[in-house]
Every structure is written in structure tokens, then in C-alpha cells.
Scaffold this active site. Structure first.
Site, PDB file in Angstrom:
ATOM      1  N   VAL A 113       0.929  -1.750   0.084  1.00  0.00           N
ATOM      2  CA  VAL A 113      -0.097   0.016  -0.330  1.00  0.00           C
ATOM      3  C   VAL A 113       1.355   1.500  -0.214  1.00  0.00           C
ATOM      4  CG1 VAL A 113      -2.089  -1.569   0.805  1.00  0.00           C
ATOM      5  CG2 VAL A 113      -0.318  -0.056   2.663  1.00  0.00           C
ATOM      6  N   HIS A 129      -4.150  -4.353  -2.722  1.00  0.00           N
ATOM      7  CA  HIS A 129      -4.418  -3.765  -1.309  1.00  0.00           C
ATOM      8  C   HIS A 129      -4.627  -1.788  -0.993  1.00  0.00           C
ATOM      9  CE1 HIS A 129      -2.966  -7.891  -0.031  1.00  0.00           C
ATOM     10  NE2 HIS A 129      -4.418  -8.207  -0.978  1.00  0.00           N
ATOM     11  N   THR A 206       7.202 -11.997  -0.692  1.00  0.00           N
ATOM     12  CA  THR A 206       5.601 -12.519  -0.515  1.00  0.00           C
ATOM     13  C   THR A 206       5.601 -13.498   0.020  1.00  0.00           C
ATOM     14  OG1 THR A 206       3.097 -12.453  -0.903  1.00  0.00           O
ATOM     15  CG2 THR A 206       4.569 -12.641  -3.017  1.00  0.00           C
ATOM     16  N   SER A 207       5.202 -13.184   1.960  1.00  0.00           N
ATOM     17  CA  SER A 207       4.856 -14.703   2.295  1.00  0.00           C
ATOM     18  C   SER A 207       3.795 -15.926   1.592  1.00  0.00           C
ATOM     19  CB  SER A 207       4.129 -14.176   3.283  1.00  0.00           C
ATOM     20  OG  SER A 207       2.927 -14.033   3.240  1.00  0.00           O
ATOM     21  N   PRO A 232      14.192 -14.262   0.975  1.00  0.00           N
ATOM     22  CA  PRO A 232      15.174 -14.557   1.643  1.00  0.00           C
ATOM     23  C   PRO A 232      14.717 -16.481   2.326  1.00  0.00           C
ATOM     24  CG  PRO A 232      14.286 -12.843   2.511  1.00  0.00           C
ATOM     25  CD  PRO A 232      13.474 -13.066   1.502  1.00  0.00           C
TER      26      PRO A 232
HETATM   27  N1  APR Z   1      13.531  -9.415   0.342  1.00  0.00           N
HETATM   28  C1  APR Z   1      12.330 -10.300  -0.146  1.00  0.00           C
HETATM   29  N2  APR Z   1      11.684 -10.601   0.479  1.00  0.00           N
HETATM   30  C2  APR Z   1      11.559 -10.402   1.610  1.00  0.00           C
HETATM   31  C3  APR Z   1      12.794  -9.126   2.456  1.00  0.00           C
HETATM   32  C4  APR Z   1      14.102  -9.059   1.434  1.00  0.00           C
HETATM   33  N3  APR Z   1      15.087  -7.936   1.847  1.00  0.00           N
HETATM   34  N4  APR Z   1      12.470  -9.926   3.524  1.00  0.00           N
HETATM   35  C5  APR Z   1      11.463 -10.160   3.998  1.00  0.00           C
HETATM   36  N5  APR Z   1      11.128 -10.893   2.666  1.00  0.00           N
HETATM   37  C6  APR Z   1       9.771 -11.631   2.818  1.00  0.00           C
HETATM   38  C7  APR Z   1       9.410 -12.975   3.820  1.00  0.00           C
HETATM   39  O1  APR Z   1      10.411 -13.564   4.425  1.00  0.00           O
HETATM   40  C8  APR Z   1       7.818 -12.842   3.995  1.00  0.00           C
HETATM   41  O2  APR Z   1       7.863 -14.118   2.920  1.00  0.00           O
HETATM   42  O3  APR Z   1       8.689 -11.042   2.847  1.00  0.00           O
HETATM   43  C9  APR Z   1       7.621 -11.646   2.662  1.00  0.00           C
HETATM   44  C10 APR Z   1       6.363 -10.862   3.973  1.00  0.00           C
HETATM   45  O4  APR Z   1       5.837 -11.320   3.888  1.00  0.00           O
HETATM   46  P1  APR Z   1       4.016 -10.152   4.401  1.00  0.00           P
HETATM   47  O5  APR Z   1       4.621  -9.397   5.678  1.00  0.00           O
HETATM   48  O6  APR Z   1       3.517 -11.671   5.165  1.00  0.00           O
HETATM   49  O7  APR Z   1       3.839  -9.638   3.100  1.00  0.00           O
HETATM   50  P2  APR Z   1       2.921  -9.760   1.831  1.00  0.00           P
HETATM   51  O8  APR Z   1       3.155 -11.711   1.884  1.00  0.00           O
HETATM   52  O9  APR Z   1       2.972  -8.933   1.447  1.00  0.00           O
HETATM   53  O10 APR Z   1       1.161  -9.789   2.863  1.00  0.00           O
HETATM   54  C11 APR Z   1       0.302  -9.891   1.965  1.00  0.00           C
HETATM   55  O11 APR Z   1      -1.190  -9.442   3.778  1.00  0.00           O
HETATM   56  O12 APR Z   1      -1.288  -8.775   5.616  1.00  0.00           O
HETATM   57  C12 APR Z   1      -1.899  -7.659   4.359  1.00  0.00           C
HETATM   58  O13 APR Z   1      -2.137  -6.836   3.337  1.00  0.00           O
HETATM   59  C13 APR Z   1      -1.631  -7.177   4.084  1.00  0.00           C
HETATM   60  O14 APR Z   1      -0.420  -6.839   1.140  1.00  0.00           O
HETATM   61  C14 APR Z   1      -0.531  -7.523   2.912  1.00  0.00           C
HETATM   62  C15 APR Z   1      -0.806  -9.040   2.547  1.00  0.00           C
END
Ligand code: APR
Length: 264
Positions: A113, A129, A206-207, A232
Site C-alpha cells: 500500500v 490492496h 511475499t509470504s 530470503p
Molecule cells: N526481500 C524479499 N523478501 C523478503 C525480504 C527481502 N529483503 N524481507 C522479507 N521478505 C519476505 C518474508 O520472508 C516474507 O515471506 O517478505 C515476505 C513478507 O510477507 P508478509 O509480511 O506476509 O507480506 P505480504 O506477503 O505482502 O502480505 C500480503 O497480507 O497483511 C496483508 O494486506 C496485507 O498486503 C499484505 C498481505
């Protein structure tokens, strides 16, 4: 293409990926909070700090949390907005902006966002989102303009009563999609259409657990695209993508651009 998993150690980039990217007409990238983490914007799975220390981000990002305690939730979003305004795009954001100029049809879809992709030079970003910078009225849905500049907040953040709509007096709400809400229709359709037609699909930072955004990777796999994950850490996608690159996007994506289009 569900098999052929390879976990790569930098600096090698899988030759199949480089060849596929060079040959591709249509490339789609889905980004998540990990891409902005190297800019200092916490991901949703990071432990929170300040006033929000005892809260789980996923608990604050719901319609019921806002109904129960609007000042807490609006204050949290203002704190996040201040964090983003003070942050700068990183090398991962910039690499994706560069990639857009190197692929005939490039679609950047984000769950983030923040506006760090745009500030790195990406245009037409598909925001699944919503956007922190686009709050709107809960009643008449008219947009609300934040005061210019970074909100002045104590380091740990504070509770803030949400403003009221100048047109109808109802409460303003953050311009983001909360858990339990539907995605905005047109961005979702654009994301689906691009994903089903692409030859290479990259899932970055993204997770890959929050639906329906996470299902895009599966649509790309079903459509026969070469699929890539850059993270990572391990995620559920590792087992199903063609290539899993274990590393931070701020390192991996610039390297991918350099090795795929040397001299670009
Ligand atoms: N480079 C790449 N990935 C990374 C890094 C990095 N430097 N640092 C962390 N990560 C990864 C983590 O390992 C994790 O898998 O980024 C991911 C972040 O996961 P989330 O916090 O779950 O974020 P996201 O997947 O964007 O969440 C999706 O969930 O909470 C809601 O709406 C919100 O948009 C969000 C959605």
C-alpha cells in the site's frame, strides 16, 4: 511447470530464467511487503514496535478493529504512512522499474500500500490492496486528501481520531483493503488477465499466504508460465515454482536485470 525446483545461491542466476526473460513478450511481477522491507518499511510478519507492540498487524487491518477503536487503527495507519513518507525506494524497486523498459509487456502487481514502486519510476502499478495515500469516506466514498508533508508523530506513534468527510460528515477510513474485504474489481481483473497471458511470472517478497493475491502464482503455473519466487525465506510456493531464488529482492532483482540484459 510444477517441478524442477532449484534453490540458487547468489551470484548464479538460473540460465532458464535468463533465456525466458530475454525471449518473453509478457512478464508479470507480483510484489509483497518484503520488497519494501529493505527501505525500512516493516512487513506484516515482523514484530511491531511502539504503541503497536502488543498488536498483531493482521488484527489491526480489519473492518471490525476500525469499528471497535477507530483512533487506534487510524493512528496506526498514520504511523505507517509517516514511515513510508520517510522511506526511499531501494534497489529492488529500481530494478523492477528498469525491467518495465526492457520487456514489451510488463505488468507490475503489488500487494503493498506504499508508493515506493512509483517513486522508483514504475508506472501503471496494479495495487491489489489499495494505497495508504488514498483514504476515503466510509459513507459517500468520496476521496480525502491528507495534509501535505509527513504527519508529526512521536516515535512510537499515537492514537488519532479519524477526520470526518467534508461532504457528508461520515468517518474517513484508510484507503487500503482490509482482511475480509473484497479486492478492488478492476485491479483484480487486470492482474488476472495479465497473469493468465504471461510467459514469465515473478513472485517477489511475499509470504504468498493472503488470498486471493497468492492464487495468482497458481494461475501462472496453470497457464504454463515459467514461475519464479524471490524471497530470503522459505514459503509454500517454493515447492511449486520453476525457480526459487533464496535472497533479498534488493540484491537479486538488480542482478537479474544485469545478467539478463547486460549493458541495458
Ligand atoms: N526481500 C524479499 N523478501 C523478503 C525480504 C527481502 N529483503 N524481507 C522479507 N521478505 C519476505 C518474508 O520472508 C516474507 O515471506 O517478505 C515476505 C513478507 O510477507 P508478509 O509480511 O506476509 O507480506 P505480504 O506477503 O505482502 O502480505 C500480503 O497480507 O497483511 C496483508 O494486506 C496485507 O498486503 C499484505 C498481505
Amino acid at each position: 511447470m510444477g517441478n524442477g525446483l532449484r534453490t540458487l545461491v547468489l551470484p548464479a542466476v538460473d540460465a532458464r530464467l535468463i533465456e525466458a526473460l530475454r525471449a518473453a513478450t509478457r512478464v508479470v511481477v507480483l510484489t509483497g511487503a518484503g520488497v519494501s522491507s529493505e527501505s525500512g518499511v516493516p512487513t506484516f510478519r515482523d514484530r511491531q514496535s511502539g504503541l503497536w507492540e502488543t498488536f498483531d498487524a493482521a488484527e489491526l487491518a480489519t473492518p471490525s478493529a476500525y469499528a471497535r477503536d477507530p483512533a487506534l487503527v487510524w493512528g496506526w495507519y498514520e504511523w505507517r504512512r509517516a514511515t513510508v513518507l520517510a522511506a526511499q525506494p531501494n534497489a529492488g524497486h529500481r530494478a523492477l522499474a528498469a525491467m518495465a523498459g526492457l520487456v514489451p509487456q510488463f505488468t507490475l502487481i503489488t500487494q503493498n500500500v506504499d508508493d515506493l514502486h512509483e517513486r522508483a519510476g514504475s508506472s501503471c502499478v496494479v495495487h491489489l490492496h489499495g494505497e495508504l495515500s488514498r483514504p476515503y469516506c466510509e459513507g459517500c466514498r468520496q476521496g480525502y486528501a491528507h495534509a501535505p508533508g509527513v504527519p508529526e508523530l512521536p516515535p512510537g506513534g499515537k492514537r488519532i481520531e479519524p477526520p470526518r468527510c467534508a461532504a457528508c460528515g461520515a468517518r474517513i477510513r484508510p484507503g487500503v483493503v482490509w482482511f475480509g474485504e473484497s479486492l478492488p474489481h478492476l485491479p483484480w481483473l487486470a492482474a488476472l488477465e495479465a497473469t493468465r497471458a504471461c510467459e514469465v511470472f515473478l513472485c517477489c517478497g511475499t509470504s504468498a499466504v493472503v488470498q486471493p493475491a497468492a492464487s495468482l502464482a497458481n494461475f501462472a503455473i496453470d497457464a504454463g508460465a515459467l514461475t519464479v519466487q524471490v524471497n530470503p525465506n522459505q514459503t509454500d510456493l517454493d515447492a511449486s515454482v520453476t525457480v526459487a531464488i533464496r535472497g533479498p529482492t534488493g540484491m537479486v532483482l538488480p542482478q537479474l536485470v544485469r545478467e539478463t540484459w547486460p549493458g541495458a
